[in-house]
Scaffold this motif. Structure first.
Motif, mmCIF file in Angstrom:
data_model
loop_
_atom_site.group_PDB
_atom_site.id
_atom_site.type_symbol
_atom_site.label_atom_id
_atom_site.label_comp_id
_atom_site.label_asym_id
_atom_site.label_seq_id
_atom_site.Cartn_x
_atom_site.Cartn_y
_atom_site.Cartn_z
ATOM 1 N N SER A 17 0.811 -1.217 0.000
ATOM 2 C CA SER A 17 0.000 0.000 0.000
ATOM 3 C C SER A 17 0.844 1.267 0.000
ATOM 4 O O SER A 17 0.333 2.357 -0.251
ATOM 5 C CB SER A 17 -0.938 0.014 1.214
ATOM 6 O OG SER A 17 -0.207 0.020 2.431
ATOM 7 N N LEU A 18 2.141 1.158 0.272
ATOM 8 C CA LEU A 18 3.010 2.336 0.294
ATOM 9 C C LEU A 18 3.570 2.665 -1.092
ATOM 10 O O LEU A 18 4.148 3.741 -1.282
ATOM 11 C CB LEU A 18 4.167 2.129 1.272
ATOM 12 C CG LEU A 18 3.773 2.004 2.751
ATOM 13 C CD1 LEU A 18 5.005 1.735 3.597
ATOM 14 C CD2 LEU A 18 3.058 3.266 3.234
ATOM 15 N N LYS A 19 3.408 1.773 -2.054
ATOM 16 C CA LYS A 19 3.947 2.011 -3.381
ATOM 17 C C LYS A 19 3.323 3.256 -4.001
ATOM 18 O O LYS A 19 2.094 3.393 -4.055
ATOM 19 C CB LYS A 19 3.702 0.800 -4.280
ATOM 20 C CG LYS A 19 4.365 0.927 -5.643
ATOM 21 C CD LYS A 19 4.190 -0.340 -6.476
ATOM 22 C CE LYS A 19 4.902 -0.212 -7.820
ATOM 23 N NZ LYS A 19 4.747 -1.445 -8.635
ATOM 24 N N GLY A 20 4.162 4.175 -4.428
ATOM 25 C CA GLY A 20 3.690 5.398 -5.065
ATOM 26 C C GLY A 20 3.254 6.485 -4.104
ATOM 27 O O GLY A 20 2.939 7.598 -4.540
ATOM 28 N N LYS A 21 3.222 6.183 -2.807
ATOM 29 C CA LYS A 21 2.844 7.204 -1.829
ATOM 30 C C LYS A 21 3.948 8.256 -1.746
ATOM 31 O O LYS A 21 5.135 7.950 -1.845
ATOM 32 C CB LYS A 21 2.608 6.579 -0.449
ATOM 33 C CG LYS A 21 1.362 5.708 -0.363
ATOM 34 C CD LYS A 21 0.106 6.529 -0.514
ATOM 35 C CE LYS A 21 -1.172 5.691 -0.409
ATOM 36 N NZ LYS A 21 -1.388 5.193 0.951
ATOM 37 N N ARG A 22 3.537 9.485 -1.523
ATOM 38 C CA ARG A 22 4.465 10.610 -1.441
ATOM 39 C C ARG A 22 4.681 10.954 0.027
ATOM 40 O O ARG A 22 3.739 11.318 0.724
ATOM 41 C CB ARG A 22 3.906 11.783 -2.230
ATOM 42 C CG ARG A 22 3.757 11.462 -3.726
ATOM 43 C CD ARG A 22 2.733 12.307 -4.417
ATOM 44 N NE ARG A 22 1.392 12.101 -3.885
ATOM 45 C CZ ARG A 22 0.288 12.650 -4.396
ATOM 46 N NH1 ARG A 22 0.368 13.419 -5.465
ATOM 47 N NH2 ARG A 22 -0.887 12.438 -3.844
ATOM 48 N N VAL A 23 5.938 10.837 0.461
ATOM 49 C CA VAL A 23 6.258 10.884 1.886
ATOM 50 C C VAL A 23 7.262 11.997 2.155
ATOM 51 O O VAL A 23 8.284 12.107 1.468
ATOM 52 C CB VAL A 23 6.869 9.544 2.354
ATOM 53 C CG1 VAL A 23 7.078 9.550 3.863
ATOM 54 C CG2 VAL A 23 6.004 8.367 1.921
ATOM 55 N N LEU A 24 6.985 12.807 3.175
ATOM 56 C CA LEU A 24 7.935 13.792 3.666
ATOM 57 C C LEU A 24 8.431 13.350 5.032
ATOM 58 O O LEU A 24 7.623 13.101 5.938
ATOM 59 C CB LEU A 24 7.283 15.171 3.777
ATOM 60 C CG LEU A 24 8.136 16.260 4.453
ATOM 61 C CD1 LEU A 24 9.422 16.524 3.683
ATOM 62 C CD2 LEU A 24 7.329 17.552 4.625
#
Length: 277
Positions: free
Chosen positions: A14-21
């Motif tokens: 589910s983290l694939k492609g998520k944009r994380v700061l």
């Protein structure tokens, strides 16, 4: 006793492609967290005060950006969010991992400067980052904020007065934000580590006069695994909380300290070594 390090490698689809700061991403827990998100296919932006250290981390990541920012300056929060959103085309996950150790923060005195430094770094800046990030995090109704708190919020060290109070306040911030933002589709949680093998041990060498090996020996006695916690073992729970595996968890504080939190109090390392003589 052998153990697997906790940073999930490719386990959270589910983290694939998520944009994380990730603030404070140039070393320690922030660096390990950035690597963990990247290994799971996320797009990552990290912040720090020195470009060279940021570059050393982003070179290890698959798709990553960096922002030079001194988050002791609360006014930097909005610029940091705006730049991260511009670089990644949006924002899905915010990890408030930035930290600083000043003499005023780590001392046992109750001076104004210690509280000012501690609350700027651990309360005011994370709150402002989250506020400015919220329009982006809530856009898809599946956002997440993870605050890096501390075992000191639960079980105090009397030699770090301002730090204890600031981290306890951070846990209350986490709960308050969870009540405010979960209804918007943004879960807010904190991870509360004990002593982790990061640059904090270098600070403690200066403060205590003990060697790093002596401090590691002491740290092993403070938990039931009798090991020194590694940054990857904090990154793992952060990734879990950011993923869909934690879809119904909000407002939680997760101690990551191998049962240290069930002890009565943390023994000062200098006392520990004095008692061994």
């Amino acid at each position: 006793m052998s153990r697997f390090l906790g940073s999930a490698d490719g386990q959270y689809k589910s983290l694939k492609g998520k944009r994380v700061l990730i603030t404070g991403g140039s070393a320690g827990i922030g660096k390990a967290t950035a690597i963990g998100f990247s290994d799971n296919g996320a797009i990552v932006t990290i912040t720090g005060r020195r470009q060279a250290r940021l570059d050393a981390v982003t070179s290890q990541l698959k798709q990553a950006y960096s922002i030079v920012a001194d988050l002791m300056d609360v006014s930097e929060a909005k610029r940091t969010i705006d730049e991260a959103v511009e670089k990644m085309g949006g924002l899905d996950i915010l990890v408030n991992c930035g930290g600083v150790w000043t003499e005023a923060i780590t001392g046992d005195h109750m001076g104004e400067q210690g509280f000012t430094d501690a609350f700027k770094m651990h309360i005011m800046t994370p709150v402002q980052l989250t506020e400015h990030a919220m329009p982006h995090l809530s856009k898809n109704k599946n956002g997440a904020v993870i605050n890096l708190s501390s075992l000191s919020a639960i079980q105090v060290n009397p030699d770090s007065f301002a730090y204890n109070v600031a981290k306890a306040a951070m846990d209350h911030v986490t709960k308050t934000q969870a009540r405010k933002y979960t209804k918007l589709g943004v879960r807010v949680n904190s991870v509360n580590p004990g002593y982790v093998d990061t640059e904090i041990f270098d600070v403690m060498v200066k403060d205590t006069g003990l060697t790093k090996e002596q401090l590691h020996e002491w740290a092993k006695t403070e938990n039931e695994l009798k090991q020194v916690c590694q940054p990857e073992e904090i990154a793992g729970p952060i990734l879990f909380l950011a993923s869909d595996a934690a879809s119904f968890i909000s407002g939680a504080h997760i101690p990551v300290c191998a049962a240290s939190q069930v002890q009565l109090e943390l023994e000062d390392p200098t006392v520990f070594h004095a008692n061994k003589k």
